[in-house]
Enzyme design. Structure first.
Site, PDB file in Angstrom:
ATOM      1  N   HIS A 114       0.846  -1.198   0.000  1.00 34.52           N
ATOM      2  CA  HIS A 114       0.000   0.000   0.000  1.00 34.52           C
ATOM      3  C   HIS A 114       0.875   1.240   0.000  1.00 34.52           C
ATOM      4  O   HIS A 114       0.956   1.970   0.989  1.00 34.52           O
ATOM      5  CB  HIS A 114      -0.943  -0.012   1.210  1.00 34.52           C
ATOM      6  CG  HIS A 114      -2.030  -1.029   1.067  1.00 34.52           C
ATOM      7  ND1 HIS A 114      -2.569  -1.700   2.120  1.00 34.52           N
ATOM      8  CD2 HIS A 114      -2.661  -1.490  -0.031  1.00 34.52           C
ATOM      9  CE1 HIS A 114      -3.479  -2.543   1.687  1.00 34.52           C
ATOM     10  NE2 HIS A 114      -3.552  -2.434   0.374  1.00 34.52           N
ATOM     11  N   CYS A 172       4.567 -13.508   3.481  1.00 37.52           N
ATOM     12  CA  CYS A 172       5.478 -13.340   4.613  1.00 37.52           C
ATOM     13  C   CYS A 172       5.506 -14.633   5.449  1.00 37.52           C
ATOM     14  O   CYS A 172       4.443 -15.206   5.733  1.00 37.52           O
ATOM     15  CB  CYS A 172       5.008 -12.178   5.490  1.00 37.52           C
ATOM     16  SG  CYS A 172       6.015 -12.009   6.967  1.00 37.52           S
ATOM     17  N   GLU A 183      -5.363 -10.738   4.163  1.00 37.52           N
ATOM     18  CA  GLU A 183      -4.626 -11.733   4.979  1.00 37.52           C
ATOM     19  C   GLU A 183      -5.610 -12.677   5.674  1.00 37.52           C
ATOM     20  O   GLU A 183      -5.392 -13.895   5.725  1.00 37.52           O
ATOM     21  CB  GLU A 183      -3.753 -11.023   6.025  1.00 37.52           C
ATOM     22  CG  GLU A 183      -2.955 -12.039   6.841  1.00 37.52           C
ATOM     23  CD  GLU A 183      -2.273 -11.444   8.074  1.00 37.52           C
ATOM     24  OE1 GLU A 183      -1.739 -10.328   7.985  1.00 37.52           O
ATOM     25  OE2 GLU A 183      -2.287 -12.121   9.115  1.00 37.52           O
ATOM     26  N   CYS A 201       2.579 -10.682  14.711  1.00 36.40           N
ATOM     27  CA  CYS A 201       3.954 -10.316  14.354  1.00 36.40           C
ATOM     28  C   CYS A 201       4.291  -9.037  15.116  1.00 36.40           C
ATOM     29  O   CYS A 201       3.479  -8.115  15.166  1.00 36.40           O
ATOM     30  CB  CYS A 201       4.013 -10.099  12.853  1.00 36.40           C
ATOM     31  SG  CYS A 201       5.242  -8.936  12.339  1.00 36.40           S
ATOM     32  N   SER A 259      -2.458   3.302   3.155  1.00 42.04           N
ATOM     33  CA  SER A 259      -1.887   2.252   4.000  1.00 42.04           C
ATOM     34  C   SER A 259      -2.525   2.274   5.383  1.00 42.04           C
ATOM     35  O   SER A 259      -2.416   3.264   6.115  1.00 42.04           O
ATOM     36  CB  SER A 259      -0.368   2.475   4.116  1.00 42.04           C
ATOM     37  OG  SER A 259       0.119   1.869   5.294  1.00 42.04           O
ATOM     38  N   ASN A 312      -1.700   0.572   8.065  1.00 39.79           N
ATOM     39  CA  ASN A 312      -0.778   0.601   9.211  1.00 39.79           C
ATOM     40  C   ASN A 312      -0.147   1.984   9.380  1.00 39.79           C
ATOM     41  O   ASN A 312       0.099   2.421  10.498  1.00 39.79           O
ATOM     42  CB  ASN A 312       0.252  -0.544   9.123  1.00 39.79           C
ATOM     43  CG  ASN A 312       1.360  -0.280   8.130  1.00 39.79           C
ATOM     44  OD1 ASN A 312       2.270   0.466   8.419  1.00 39.79           O
ATOM     45  ND2 ASN A 312       1.282  -0.889   6.950  1.00 39.79           N
ATOM     46  N   SER A 355       4.987  -0.464   5.389  1.00 39.87           N
ATOM     47  CA  SER A 355       4.989  -0.588   3.930  1.00 39.87           C
ATOM     48  C   SER A 355       5.681   0.615   3.270  1.00 39.87           C
ATOM     49  O   SER A 355       5.462   0.877   2.096  1.00 39.87           O
ATOM     50  CB  SER A 355       3.551  -0.722   3.428  1.00 39.87           C
ATOM     51  OG  SER A 355       2.760   0.325   3.962  1.00 39.87           O
TER      52      SER A 355
HETATM   53  S1  SF4 Z   1       3.894  -6.813   9.407  1.00 38.59           S
HETATM   54 FE1  SF4 Z   1       5.508  -7.362   7.935  1.00 38.59          FE
HETATM   55  S2  SF4 Z   1       6.803  -8.880   9.000  1.00 38.59           S
HETATM   56 FE2  SF4 Z   1       4.850  -8.738  10.103  1.00 38.59          FE
HETATM   57  S3  SF4 Z   1       3.542 -10.337   9.215  1.00 38.59           S
HETATM   58 FE3  SF4 Z   1       3.077  -8.464   8.098  1.00 38.59          FE
HETATM   59  S4  SF4 Z   1       4.453  -8.529   6.337  1.00 38.59           S
HETATM   60 FE4  SF4 Z   1       5.251 -10.007   7.822  1.00 38.59          FE
END
Ligand code: SF4
Length: 277
Positions: free
Chosen positions: A40, A94, A124, A188, A216, A218, A260
């Protein structure tokens, strides 16, 4: 003006790996496509396009060449279909997402009713759901749990970017209601580390700048967290968006970037802020 970068900031392991795999595929051959935008971040996607990596919105838009699966992962049926069509598949899922896939599949194989803690329409989570056999219950928090659970043997798996508190809330609510509870903590730490160090830095500086795609999730969340503790927080994609008026009277500026955001994009913004003061 003193410019300080957050301790944990910018591109994470999984995204860096996906970018590297895409660049390597482009260097090796023609007709390279990613299934959906690789990350993103519009500037990174445009740069990949210049290197010959196009975006296919769906499998039908990729009829030959190489198909790159992004770090979010997909339904394994999509990879099987792509291979049946003769596409050369580069799986950039990932490894932390792959771990969630494995947990979901194993819990389902063990006869547990699977519960996924995550956002229902996130790619995801769609991939994790497919690995769980397609019948898992998806909840964002304990409040989404139904009155009647599908069984008293429950397995929980979690979207990698969720918070531990959210997982803990679901687990605490389930425990008194089931006979058997198995939990895979597939969170993660990249997201949590970026959020914590962004907040810490935002508290100590006059102005905070968050770098990353406006699309994005995040990065937007990082900006929200920083804004809660520092109202002089700005979210930019590139240095061109910086407004010198934001820094009036400021002695210190903090910079962070989403998972990202490629490092050179963040470095470009840091350089531009340094030139301002
Ligand atoms: S944040 Fe990054 S390292 Fe963590 S699961 Fe997602 S792609 Fe993988």
């Amino acid at each position: 003006m003193r410019v300080e970068v957050a301790k944990h900031a910018g591109v994470c392991y999984g995204v860096e790996r996906a970018l590297r795999l895409a660049e390597e595929a482009a260097a090796l051959g023609a007709n390279v496509r990613t299934l959906g935008p690789l990350i993103h971040n519009p500037q990174a996607v445009a740069e990949l396009r210049e290197q010959g990596v196009e975006v296919a919105a769906c499998l039908d838009e990729a009829d030959d060449g190489t198909l790159i699966i992004r770090s979010h992962g997909v339904d394994p049926a999509i990879i099987a279909q792509a291979e049946q069509r003769g596409l050369d598949v580069v799986d950039a899922t990932c490894p932390f997402v792959t771990a969630a896939h494995t947990c979901a599949r194993e819990l389902a194989e063990q006869g547990m009713s699977v519960i996924i803690v995550g956002e229902e329409d996130h790619p995801e989570v769609e991939g994790i759901q497919a690995h769980a056999g397609g019948t898992a219950l998806i909840v964002q928090s304990a409040a989404d749990l139904p009155e009647r659970l599908p069984s008293r043997k429950v397995g929980v798996v979690v979207q990698t970017t969720q918070s531990l508190q959210r997982l803990q809330g679901v687990v605490d609510a389930l425990l008194p209601r089931v006979n058997e509870l198995r939990v895979c903590n597939t969170i993660c730490s990249a997201t949590a580390k970026r959020q914590l160090s962004a907040e810490e830095l935002a508290r100590t500086v006059d102005v905070m700048v968050v770098v990353g795609g406006h699309n994005s999730g995040n990065t937007t969340r990082l900006a929200e967290i920083c804004r809660e503790v520092n109202p002089r927080t700005h979210h930019v994609e590139t240095a061109e968006e910086l407004d010198p008026a934001w820094f009036a009277g400021a002695e210190s500026v903090g910079v962070t970037a989403g998972a990202s955001t490629p490092d050179k994009q963040m470095a470009g913004v840091v350089r531009a802020i340094e030139k301002l003061g």
